[in-house]
Design a protein around this motif. Structure first.
Motif, PDB file in Angstrom:
ATOM      1  N   ARG A  29      47.381  49.663  37.710  1.00 48.13           N
ATOM      2  CA  ARG A  29      47.030  50.431  38.854  1.00 48.13           C
ATOM      3  C   ARG A  29      46.610  50.075  39.773  1.00 48.13           C
ATOM      4  N   GLU A  30      44.947  50.198  39.879  1.00 45.56           N
ATOM      5  CA  GLU A  30      44.110  49.587  40.587  1.00 45.56           C
ATOM      6  C   GLU A  30      44.581  48.129  41.510  1.00 45.56           C
ATOM      7  N   LEU A  31      45.251  47.285  40.770  1.00 44.37           N
ATOM      8  CA  LEU A  31      46.004  45.757  41.274  1.00 44.37           C
ATOM      9  C   LEU A  31      47.146  46.123  42.195  1.00 44.37           C
ATOM     10  N   ALA A 146      45.963  34.396  38.865  1.00 47.14           N
ATOM     11  CA  ALA A 146      45.001  34.389  38.257  1.00 47.14           C
ATOM     12  C   ALA A 146      43.830  34.074  37.968  1.00 47.14           C
ATOM     13  N   ASN A 147      44.203  32.604  38.456  1.00 47.74           N
ATOM     14  CA  ASN A 147      43.182  31.421  38.699  1.00 47.74           C
ATOM     15  C   ASN A 147      43.479  30.882  39.769  1.00 47.74           C
ATOM     16  N   LEU A 148      42.050  29.281  39.424  1.00 47.11           N
ATOM     17  CA  LEU A 148      41.560  28.865  41.108  1.00 47.11           C
ATOM     18  C   LEU A 148      42.960  28.331  41.138  1.00 47.11           C
ATOM     19  N   GLU A 167      46.043  36.476  54.657  1.00 49.50           N
ATOM     20  CA  GLU A 167      45.026  36.869  53.866  1.00 49.50           C
ATOM     21  C   GLU A 167      44.568  37.065  52.003  1.00 49.50           C
ATOM     22  N   VAL A 168      43.577  36.775  51.766  1.00 48.48           N
ATOM     23  CA  VAL A 168      43.038  36.032  50.232  1.00 48.48           C
ATOM     24  C   VAL A 168      41.928  37.542  49.972  1.00 48.48           C
ATOM     25  N   VAL A 169      42.573  38.503  49.252  1.00 47.32           N
ATOM     26  CA  VAL A 169      41.882  39.282  48.190  1.00 47.32           C
ATOM     27  C   VAL A 169      41.555  39.229  46.723  1.00 47.32           C
ATOM     28  N   GLN A 170      40.544  39.082  46.587  1.00 52.87           N
ATOM     29  CA  GLN A 170      40.211  38.583  45.266  1.00 52.87           C
ATOM     30  C   GLN A 170      39.995  40.622  44.904  1.00 52.87           C
ATOM     31  N   ALA A 187      35.437  45.944  33.086  1.00 55.36           N
ATOM     32  CA  ALA A 187      36.659  45.146  34.487  1.00 55.36           C
ATOM     33  C   ALA A 187      38.125  45.039  33.761  1.00 55.36           C
ATOM     34  N   VAL A 188      38.978  45.636  35.077  1.00 56.64           N
ATOM     35  CA  VAL A 188      40.054  45.491  34.764  1.00 56.64           C
ATOM     36  C   VAL A 188      39.681  44.035  35.048  1.00 56.64           C
ATOM     37  N   ASP A 189      40.921  42.727  34.583  1.00 55.05           N
ATOM     38  CA  ASP A 189      41.063  41.444  34.944  1.00 55.05           C
ATOM     39  C   ASP A 189      41.207  41.225  36.680  1.00 55.05           C
ATOM     40  N   PRO A 190      40.487  40.447  37.314  1.00 52.23           N
ATOM     41  CA  PRO A 190      41.129  40.090  38.407  1.00 52.23           C
ATOM     42  C   PRO A 190      41.447  39.331  38.404  1.00 52.23           C
ATOM     43  N   ILE A 191      42.317  39.519  39.636  1.00 48.64           N
ATOM     44  CA  ILE A 191      43.629  38.420  40.586  1.00 48.64           C
ATOM     45  C   ILE A 191      42.757  38.446  41.561  1.00 48.64           C
ATOM     46  N   PHE A 192      43.953  37.333  42.460  1.00 51.64           N
ATOM     47  CA  PHE A 192      44.360  37.001  43.682  1.00 51.64           C
ATOM     48  C   PHE A 192      45.098  37.217  43.969  1.00 51.64           C
ATOM     49  N   ILE A 193      45.476  38.018  45.453  1.00 52.35           N
ATOM     50  CA  ILE A 193      46.330  38.356  46.044  1.00 52.35           C
ATOM     51  C   ILE A 193      46.527  38.151  47.670  1.00 52.35           C
TER      52      ILE A 193
END
Length: 200
Positions: A29-31, A146-148, A167-170, A187-193
Motif C-alpha cells: 500500500r505505502e509503495l 529494487a536494486n542499484l 525524479e527519483v524517490v527511494q 520495514a517494508v522492502d525499499p524500492i526506487f521509484i
C-alpha cells in the motif's frame, strides 16, 4: 467510482483486500501510494501497467480514473486471471488485461497511453525505449527498481531517451506489527521509484 469493497475516493487500498497467489508480487500500500502520486493521473488517463502482477495498480488507477482506460499487461495466464478477479472484486470496469510479454505485445494494444507504469524485474532496456515510441509529448513513465543495477538501467534509459523532469524517490516505510505479546516496527522492502516525461 468507489466500489462496495472500497467505498472511498482516497487511494491506498489495504493489501489484505486483494486476492493473491503465492509468489506473485503485490505492490504494498505505502509503495503503491508513492507510485500512483508519481503517475500524476487524470480522470481520463490511458495507463499501461506493464508487469501488473496482482493487479493492485490497475484496480487503484481504475477507481481513480473513472473516464480513463487501464491496460494491464501480464505474460502469465494464471496471474492475468488473478488481475481480472481483483478487478471484479472491486467492481472496476475500465481495466483490460492483456496476456503477453513486453515489448513484443505492445504493438497489438489498441489505445495509446499518456501514462505508463513499469514495475521492477523486467528487461527495462528493451521495454522503456519501446514504450517511449507510443507516448505522446508530455507523456509520463514511472518505473520501479529494487536494486542499484535496476536504478542504473532505468536512469541510463531515461538519459538516452532525453526524458525531462526526472525524479527519483527511494521509499523508507515501516509498519507497526504485533509479534507475540509485543509490537514492533517492521520495514517494508525499499524500492526506487523513477519518473520522467517525454519532451514536447
Amino acid at each position: 467510482m468507489p466500489s462496495q469493497l472500497w467505498p472511498y475516493v482516497t487511494p491506498g487500498i489495504p493489501d489484505e483486500l486483494f486476492e493473491n497467489l503465492p509468489g506473485i508480487p503485490l505492490s504494498q500500500r505505502e509503495l503503491r501510494l508513492l507510485l500512483i502520486s508519481q503517475l500524476r493521473l487524470k480522470p481520463d488517463s490511458v495507463l499501461w501497467d506493464i508487469g501488473a502482477g496482482t493487479g493492485t495498480i490497475p484496480v487503484e488507477a481504475g477507481l481513480l480514473c473513472p473516464h480513463g482506460q487501464i491496460i494491464a499487461v501480464e505474460r502469465d495466464e494464471e496471474v492475468a486471471n488473478l488481475i481480472r478477479h481483483n478487478c471484479d472484486r472491486f467492481e472496476v470496469k475500465n481495466v483490460e488485461v492483456i496476456e503477453g510479454s513486453a515489448p513484443e505485445c505492445l504493438r497489438n494494444l489498441k489505445v495509446t497511453p499518456d501514462r505508463v507504469c513499469i514495475e521492477g524485474g523486467k528487461p527495462i532496456q528493451n521495454i522503456l525505449p519501446a514504450v517511449w515510441n507510443y507516448l505522446p509529448p508530455s507523456g509520463r513513465v514511472v518505473a520501479t527498481a529494487a536494486n542499484l543495477e535496476g536504478l542504473y538501467a532505468i536512469s541510463q534509459s531515461f538519459s538516452m531517451l532525453r526524458a525531462r523532469n526526472i525524479e527519483v524517490v527511494q521509499s523508507a516505510v515501516n509498519r507497526l506489527e504485533t509479534r507475540g505479546f509485543s509490537q514492533t516496527f517492521a520495514a517494508v522492502d525499499p524500492i526506487f521509484i523513477l519518473s520522467g516525461e517525454k519532451l514536447d
